[in-house]
Motif scaffolding. Sequence first.
Motif, PDB file in Angstrom:
ATOM      1  N   SER A 185       0.806  -1.225   0.000  1.00  0.00           N
ATOM      2  CA  SER A 185       0.000   0.000   0.000  1.00  0.00           C
ATOM      3  C   SER A 185       0.836   1.271   0.000  1.00  0.00           C
ATOM      4  CB  SER A 185      -0.926   0.013   1.218  1.00  0.00           C
ATOM      5  OG  SER A 185      -0.166   0.082   2.419  1.00  0.00           O
ATOM      6  N   GLY A 186       2.137   1.144   0.342  1.00  0.00           N
ATOM      7  CA  GLY A 186       2.984   2.331   0.416  1.00  0.00           C
ATOM      8  C   GLY A 186       2.732   3.168   1.651  1.00  0.00           C
ATOM      9  N   THR A 187       2.198   2.543   2.717  1.00  0.00           N
ATOM     10  CA  THR A 187       1.895   3.252   3.954  1.00  0.00           C
ATOM     11  C   THR A 187       2.545   2.528   5.139  1.00  0.00           C
ATOM     12  OG1 THR A 187      -0.171   1.999   4.222  1.00  0.00           O
ATOM     13  CG2 THR A 187      -0.293   4.121   3.071  1.00  0.00           C
ATOM     14  N   TRP A 188       2.503   3.184   6.310  1.00  0.00           N
ATOM     15  CA  TRP A 188       3.032   2.599   7.539  1.00  0.00           C
ATOM     16  C   TRP A 188       1.924   1.837   8.252  1.00  0.00           C
ATOM     17  CZ3 TRP A 188       8.201   2.895   8.639  1.00  0.00           C
ATOM     18  CH2 TRP A 188       8.941   3.812   7.884  1.00  0.00           C
ATOM     19  N   MET A 189       2.290   0.723   8.886  1.00  0.00           N
ATOM     20  CA  MET A 189       1.293  -0.137   9.496  1.00  0.00           C
ATOM     21  C   MET A 189       1.812  -0.741  10.786  1.00  0.00           C
ATOM     22  SD  MET A 189       1.494  -3.610   7.168  1.00  0.00           S
ATOM     23  CE  MET A 189       0.141  -4.305   8.112  1.00  0.00           C
ATOM     24  N   SER A 190       0.965  -1.529  11.462  1.00  0.00           N
ATOM     25  CA  SER A 190       1.339  -2.244  12.670  1.00  0.00           C
ATOM     26  C   SER A 190       0.528  -3.535  12.716  1.00  0.00           C
ATOM     27  CB  SER A 190       1.084  -1.372  13.904  1.00  0.00           C
ATOM     28  OG  SER A 190       1.637  -1.970  15.055  1.00  0.00           O
ATOM     29  N   SER A 191       0.420  -4.147  13.900  1.00  0.00           N
ATOM     30  CA  SER A 191      -0.396  -5.351  14.062  1.00  0.00           C
ATOM     31  C   SER A 191      -1.179  -5.259  15.359  1.00  0.00           C
ATOM     32  CB  SER A 191       0.479  -6.611  14.067  1.00  0.00           C
ATOM     33  OG  SER A 191       1.147  -6.780  15.313  1.00  0.00           O
ATOM     34  N   THR A 192      -2.144  -6.171  15.530  1.00  0.00           N
ATOM     35  CA  THR A 192      -2.986  -6.151  16.722  1.00  0.00           C
ATOM     36  C   THR A 192      -2.225  -6.545  17.979  1.00  0.00           C
ATOM     37  OG1 THR A 192      -3.740  -8.396  16.124  1.00  0.00           O
ATOM     38  CG2 THR A 192      -5.167  -6.533  15.524  1.00  0.00           C
ATOM     39  N   TYR A 193      -0.993  -6.981  17.855  1.00  0.00           N
ATOM     40  CA  TYR A 193      -0.194  -7.206  19.054  1.00  0.00           C
ATOM     41  C   TYR A 193      -0.024  -5.896  19.818  1.00  0.00           C
ATOM     42  CZ  TYR A 193       3.765  -8.271  22.089  1.00  0.00           C
ATOM     43  OH  TYR A 193       4.581  -8.421  23.193  1.00  0.00           O
ATOM     44  N   TYR A 194       0.059  -4.782  19.083  1.00  0.00           N
ATOM     45  CA  TYR A 194       0.317  -3.483  19.708  1.00  0.00           C
ATOM     46  C   TYR A 194      -0.934  -2.639  19.891  1.00  0.00           C
ATOM     47  CZ  TYR A 194       5.156  -4.588  18.526  1.00  0.00           C
ATOM     48  OH  TYR A 194       6.372  -5.205  18.418  1.00  0.00           O
ATOM     49  N   MET A 195      -1.877  -2.719  18.969  1.00  0.00           N
ATOM     50  CA  MET A 195      -3.012  -1.793  18.982  1.00  0.00           C
ATOM     51  C   MET A 195      -4.143  -2.333  18.114  1.00  0.00           C
ATOM     52  SD  MET A 195      -1.108   1.078  16.639  1.00  0.00           S
ATOM     53  CE  MET A 195       0.322   0.956  17.726  1.00  0.00           C
ATOM     54  N   ALA A 196      -5.336  -1.837  18.367  1.00  0.00           N
ATOM     55  CA  ALA A 196      -6.500  -2.244  17.581  1.00  0.00           C
ATOM     56  C   ALA A 196      -6.629  -1.429  16.301  1.00  0.00           C
ATOM     57  CB  ALA A 196      -7.769  -2.114  18.418  1.00  0.00           C
ATOM     58  N   GLU A 197      -6.127  -0.200  16.328  1.00  0.00           N
ATOM     59  CA  GLU A 197      -6.172   0.658  15.143  1.00  0.00           C
ATOM     60  C   GLU A 197      -5.017   1.652  15.195  1.00  0.00           C
ATOM     61  OE1 GLU A 197      -9.958   2.545  15.315  1.00  0.00           O
ATOM     62  OE2 GLU A 197      -9.420   3.851  16.993  1.00  0.00           O
ATOM     63  N   LEU A 198      -4.652   2.162  14.041  1.00  0.00           N
ATOM     64  CA  LEU A 198      -3.572   3.137  13.995  1.00  0.00           C
ATOM     65  C   LEU A 198      -4.008   4.437  14.653  1.00  0.00           C
ATOM     66  CD1 LEU A 198      -2.161   2.806  10.339  1.00  0.00           C
ATOM     67  CD2 LEU A 198      -1.285   1.745  12.429  1.00  0.00           C
ATOM     68  N   PRO A 199      -3.079   5.143  15.294  1.00  0.00           N
ATOM     69  CA  PRO A 199      -3.436   6.460  15.838  1.00  0.00           C
ATOM     70  C   PRO A 199      -3.831   7.407  14.712  1.00  0.00           C
ATOM     71  CG  PRO A 199      -1.051   6.075  15.951  1.00  0.00           C
ATOM     72  CD  PRO A 199      -1.671   4.784  15.556  1.00  0.00           C
ATOM     73  N   ALA A 200      -4.681   8.358  15.036  1.00  0.00           N
ATOM     74  CA  ALA A 200      -5.197   9.288  14.022  1.00  0.00           C
ATOM     75  C   ALA A 200      -4.074  10.038  13.322  1.00  0.00           C
ATOM     76  CB  ALA A 200      -6.177  10.267  14.673  1.00  0.00           C
ATOM     77  N   TRP A 201      -3.038  10.403  14.068  1.00  0.00           N
ATOM     78  CA  TRP A 201      -1.941  11.167  13.470  1.00  0.00           C
ATOM     79  C   TRP A 201      -1.208  10.343  12.406  1.00  0.00           C
ATOM     80  CZ3 TRP A 201       2.898   9.186  13.535  1.00  0.00           C
ATOM     81  CH2 TRP A 201       3.235   8.289  14.555  1.00  0.00           C
ATOM     82  N   LEU A 202      -1.118   9.006  12.608  1.00  0.00           N
ATOM     83  CA  LEU A 202      -0.447   8.180  11.617  1.00  0.00           C
ATOM     84  C   LEU A 202      -1.309   8.006  10.371  1.00  0.00           C
ATOM     85  CD1 LEU A 202       1.988   6.606  10.758  1.00  0.00           C
ATOM     86  CD2 LEU A 202       1.164   4.624  12.040  1.00  0.00           C
ATOM     87  N   ASN A 203      -2.626   7.913  10.539  1.00  0.00           N
ATOM     88  CA  ASN A 203      -3.510   7.894   9.373  1.00  0.00           C
ATOM     89  C   ASN A 203      -3.355   9.179   8.564  1.00  0.00           C
ATOM     90  OD1 ASN A 203      -4.757   5.334   9.682  1.00  0.00           O
ATOM     91  ND2 ASN A 203      -6.117   6.160  11.275  1.00  0.00           N
TER      92      ASN A 203
END
Length: 388
Positions: A185-203
């Motif tokens: 996708s060309g974007t930054w991501m994470s996994s549910t190990y750390y969080m349920a959703e990306l912080p708004a600032w990262l979106n």
Amino acid sequence: MKRTIFVTAILVFFATVRVSSQGAYIPPDKPSLIVGIIIEQLRFDQLEKIRDHLGDNGIRRLINEGTSFRNASYAYLLTQSAPGFATIATGAEPSFHGIPSDNWYEPFNEELIYCTKDVSVNPVGGSYEFGLHSPSRLSVSTFSDELKLASNMGSRAYGIGFSDQGAILGAGHSADGAFWFDERSGTWMSSTYYMAELPAWLNDFNSLSLADKYLSGTWDKLKEESYYSISLPDSSVHEAGFSGRLIFPYDLDRMSLGTGLARRRDYSLLKETPFSNTLTTELAIRLIEEEELGMDEFTDYLSIVYSATDNIGHRFGPSSVEATDAIYRLDREIEQLLAYLNEKIGKRNILVYFTAAHGVCEVPSVLDRVSIPSGYFRPNQAITLLRS
């Protein structure tokens, strides 16, 4: 296999006691923010060769104002990235921290294991194939884990890196977040190990489409030709290049879009250019700003992994013009990061360490050209011999 020195240098950058006409300056008992800068594939002698050509406020500032370990190494052979990240983060060796390689084979399950693969988690903010990762295979605590325990979880810890392993192993088990680049996708991501959703600032940061911005331009040499005299010729036959192209400039827009009617941006190309480091720096600064790291009574931690030198080194070799240009550009990233940290948090309140995940051998064909013993290990031939 030739063993190489493991790391570049470990540099500590922190305020020291200073006496002036206004009185003695004593630094605080603990820093407000610790920033770990880990470079994939960088030897100390690569910096020494171009040291006089580096800027005053980047890597040279760390060397001149910090403590430099010129011959730092660890007592294991496999110079891959994952065991390097894990060793730096934990202070332990692979036999203890459980990350012996980027990938390893488990005979009991007849399975090839990737160091951070975890099918029990789900992707957050990115594609499925790049999101199944966590630090579950890391067997011991990291420095950031111990920092959080010591502060009764008051400290915050984050890890970022273009690769999942760099971000995750640098961040540790109890991190507040780890973010890596999704090549689909060309974007930054994470996994549910750390969080349920990306912080708004990262979106919001992802919505800027910076990967498209950097891949729509060209990659040319940053400095004048004389600054690359310590490198092999730009047209060296010892390089793999990009689809056979070995010389500057590189048209990243054409290379990443390809040909045909259904053209789609190939974001994986970005990691093999210095602009992946630029994007990493921009994310680091945004994270510190938005999460307000270093702004309270607890010491916070951020691990930043720069991967461009590794990917460029694999494609062009450590003595190539491309590899040298990547280090010059990395120096500029470090300068920008230090300037931000000094202005935002203050030099006396930060501690920065700078090191490499592993070193690198010279391309064997380059050594062979000057009659230095070298060669390639060919696993298929070794297996054939074993079976015979």
